[in-house]
Design a protein around this motif. Structure first.
Motif, PDB file in Angstrom:
ATOM      1  N   THR A  35      17.312  -4.888  10.605  1.00 16.89           N
ATOM      2  CA  THR A  35      16.268  -4.396   9.780  1.00 16.89           C
ATOM      3  C   THR A  35      15.479  -3.560  10.667  1.00 16.89           C
ATOM      4  N   HIS A  36      14.622  -2.772  10.059  1.00 15.85           N
ATOM      5  CA  HIS A  36      13.880  -1.690  10.846  1.00 15.85           C
ATOM      6  C   HIS A  36      12.422  -2.152  10.377  1.00 15.85           C
ATOM      7  N   LEU A  37      11.503  -1.902  11.509  1.00 12.28           N
ATOM      8  CA  LEU A  37      10.099  -1.947  11.222  1.00 12.28           C
ATOM      9  C   LEU A  37       9.578  -0.440  10.963  1.00 12.28           C
ATOM     10  N   HIS A  38       9.022  -0.084   9.924  1.00 13.70           N
ATOM     11  CA  HIS A  38       8.472   1.020   9.346  1.00 13.70           C
ATOM     12  C   HIS A  38       6.879   0.682   9.638  1.00 13.70           C
ATOM     13  N   LEU A  39       6.530   1.573  10.753  1.00 10.10           N
ATOM     14  CA  LEU A  39       5.040   1.130  11.036  1.00 10.10           C
ATOM     15  C   LEU A  39       4.265   1.886   9.953  1.00 10.10           C
ATOM     16  N   LEU A  40       4.507   2.693   8.940  1.00  7.02           N
ATOM     17  CA  LEU A  40       3.639   3.166   7.909  1.00  7.02           C
ATOM     18  C   LEU A  40       3.383   2.022   7.044  1.00  7.02           C
ATOM     19  N   PHE A  41       4.462   1.320   6.748  1.00  7.65           N
ATOM     20  CA  PHE A  41       3.984   0.024   5.845  1.00  7.65           C
ATOM     21  C   PHE A  41       3.260  -0.909   6.319  1.00  7.65           C
ATOM     22  N   SER A  42       3.270  -1.016   7.863  1.00  5.63           N
ATOM     23  CA  SER A  42       2.601  -1.954   8.382  1.00  5.63           C
ATOM     24  C   SER A  42       1.151  -1.723   8.719  1.00  5.63           C
ATOM     25  N   ILE A  43       0.778  -0.450   8.968  1.00  7.31           N
ATOM     26  CA  ILE A  43      -0.308   0.050   9.505  1.00  7.31           C
ATOM     27  C   ILE A  43      -1.278   0.206   8.093  1.00  7.31           C
ATOM     28  N   ALA A  44      -0.441   1.046   6.887  1.00  6.45           N
ATOM     29  CA  ALA A  44      -1.323   1.305   5.934  1.00  6.45           C
ATOM     30  C   ALA A  44      -1.936  -0.028   5.412  1.00  6.45           C
ATOM     31  N   PRO A  45      -1.521  -0.801   5.157  1.00 10.91           N
ATOM     32  CA  PRO A  45      -2.500  -1.914   4.252  1.00 10.91           C
ATOM     33  C   PRO A  45      -3.442  -2.452   5.290  1.00 10.91           C
ATOM     34  N   VAL A  46      -3.337  -2.569   6.701  1.00  8.68           N
ATOM     35  CA  VAL A  46      -4.362  -2.905   7.433  1.00  8.68           C
ATOM     36  C   VAL A  46      -5.541  -1.979   7.475  1.00  8.68           C
ATOM     37  N   ALA A  47      -5.144  -0.638   7.552  1.00  7.14           N
ATOM     38  CA  ALA A  47      -6.086   0.503   7.615  1.00  7.14           C
ATOM     39  C   ALA A  47      -6.863   0.459   6.279  1.00  7.14           C
ATOM     40  N   MET A  48      -5.978   0.122   5.120  1.00  7.36           N
ATOM     41  CA  MET A  48      -6.840   0.084   3.943  1.00  7.36           C
ATOM     42  C   MET A  48      -7.968  -1.069   3.664  1.00  7.36           C
ATOM     43  N   VAL A  49      -7.529  -2.177   4.550  1.00 12.18           N
ATOM     44  CA  VAL A  49      -8.376  -3.346   4.376  1.00 12.18           C
ATOM     45  C   VAL A  49      -9.683  -2.863   5.358  1.00 12.18           C
ATOM     46  N   ILE A  50      -9.336  -2.316   6.478  1.00  8.34           N
ATOM     47  CA  ILE A  50     -10.623  -1.758   7.357  1.00  8.34           C
ATOM     48  C   ILE A  50     -11.506  -1.001   6.645  1.00  8.34           C
ATOM     49  N   ILE A  51     -10.974   0.095   5.918  1.00  3.82           N
ATOM     50  CA  ILE A  51     -11.629   1.123   5.282  1.00  3.82           C
ATOM     51  C   ILE A  51     -12.377   0.507   4.081  1.00  3.82           C
ATOM     52  N   GLY A  52     -11.860  -0.782   3.323  1.00  4.07           N
ATOM     53  CA  GLY A  52     -12.587  -1.341   2.257  1.00  4.07           C
ATOM     54  C   GLY A  52     -13.612  -2.186   2.774  1.00  4.07           C
ATOM     55  N   ILE A  53     -13.518  -2.907   4.084  1.00  4.45           N
ATOM     56  CA  ILE A  53     -14.670  -3.475   4.497  1.00  4.45           C
ATOM     57  C   ILE A  53     -15.695  -2.632   5.030  1.00  4.45           C
ATOM     58  N   GLY A  54     -15.254  -1.560   5.494  1.00  7.81           N
ATOM     59  CA  GLY A  54     -16.387  -0.568   5.942  1.00  7.81           C
ATOM     60  C   GLY A  54     -17.371  -0.011   4.700  1.00  7.81           C
ATOM     61  N   ILE A  55     -16.587   0.189   3.477  1.00  8.33           N
ATOM     62  CA  ILE A  55     -17.207   0.745   2.480  1.00  8.33           C
ATOM     63  C   ILE A  55     -18.041  -0.409   2.029  1.00  8.33           C
ATOM     64  N   ALA A  56     -17.652  -1.554   1.883  1.00  6.98           N
ATOM     65  CA  ALA A  56     -18.590  -2.629   1.462  1.00  6.98           C
ATOM     66  C   ALA A  56     -19.728  -2.721   2.349  1.00  6.98           C
ATOM     67  N   TYR A  57     -19.479  -2.657   3.423  1.00  2.17           N
ATOM     68  CA  TYR A  57     -20.628  -2.874   4.562  1.00  2.17           C
ATOM     69  C   TYR A  57     -21.595  -1.771   4.282  1.00  2.17           C
ATOM     70  N   VAL A  58     -21.194  -0.480   4.067  1.00  7.01           N
ATOM     71  CA  VAL A  58     -22.132   0.459   3.617  1.00  7.01           C
ATOM     72  C   VAL A  58     -22.789   0.316   2.414  1.00  7.01           C
ATOM     73  N   LEU A  59     -22.182  -0.152   1.490  1.00  7.53           N
ATOM     74  CA  LEU A  59     -22.857  -0.221   0.165  1.00  7.53           C
ATOM     75  C   LEU A  59     -23.876  -1.371   0.214  1.00  7.53           C
TER      76      LEU A  59
END
Length: 164
Positions: A35-59
């Motif tokens: 099996t191979h680790l695809h960093l895009l599939f690992s980093i993208a969900p975490v980045a989306m969660v962090i962005i969502g938390i940031g938007i919620a914090y701002v709002l």
């Protein structure tokens, strides 16, 4: 702490488990595979969660008009997201109007009338037959011997005279 500690332990074990190469040990045929680790599939969900938390914090960090203004700007998309894209309504329509009506009700009718009716008919017939033949079991050995002898004679008659 009674809730936080188990969650912390589980989260740490989850992180560690993500790095165990299970594909080398567990497969349908018992042989490992690469099996191979695809960093895009690992980093993208975490980045989306962090962005969502940031938007919620701002709002929502302080009471302000930003959420209402955003809702007015988005219009129908906001209403659809607020209504969870109408998934609940679709689910209720499919289950209540289609599955329950066209599958559940006929299945319940079949179970009640055909399956239960058959079982009840067999039980009633068994009860009737047992009521009719309960006198045969009298406890008198002489009577049992007479039934045995009569049955043996009947079988002998059938095999000798009627069986060709």
């Amino acid at each position: 702490m009674s809730m936080k500690l188990p969650l912390i332990v589980l989260s740490l074990l989850t992180i560690v488990t993500g790095f165990i190469p299970f594909a080398q040990y567990v497969s349908s045929n018992g042989k490992g595979f690469d099996t191979h680790l695809h960093l895009l599939f690992s980093i993208a969900p975490v980045a989306m969660v962090i962005i969502g938390i940031g938007i919620a914090y701002v709002l929502y960090q302080k009471a302000n008009d930003k959420p209402a203004n955003l809702a007015n700007t988005m219009g129908g998309l906001y209403r659809a997201a607020y209504r969870k894209f109408y998934i609940d309504e679709l689910y209720l329509f499919i289950t209540h109007k289609i599955i329950f009506r066209f599958i559940g009700k006929p299945a319940a009718w079949t179970d009640k009338n055909i399956v239960d009716g058959t079982v009840n008919t067999v039980a009633s017939a068994t009860d009737d037959v047992s009521f009719m033949i309960k006198g045969w079991q009298s406890g008198k050995v002489q009577q049992y011997a007479m039934y045995f002898f009569a049955g043996a004679l009947l079988l002998a008659f059938i095999f000798i005279y009627l069986w060709h």
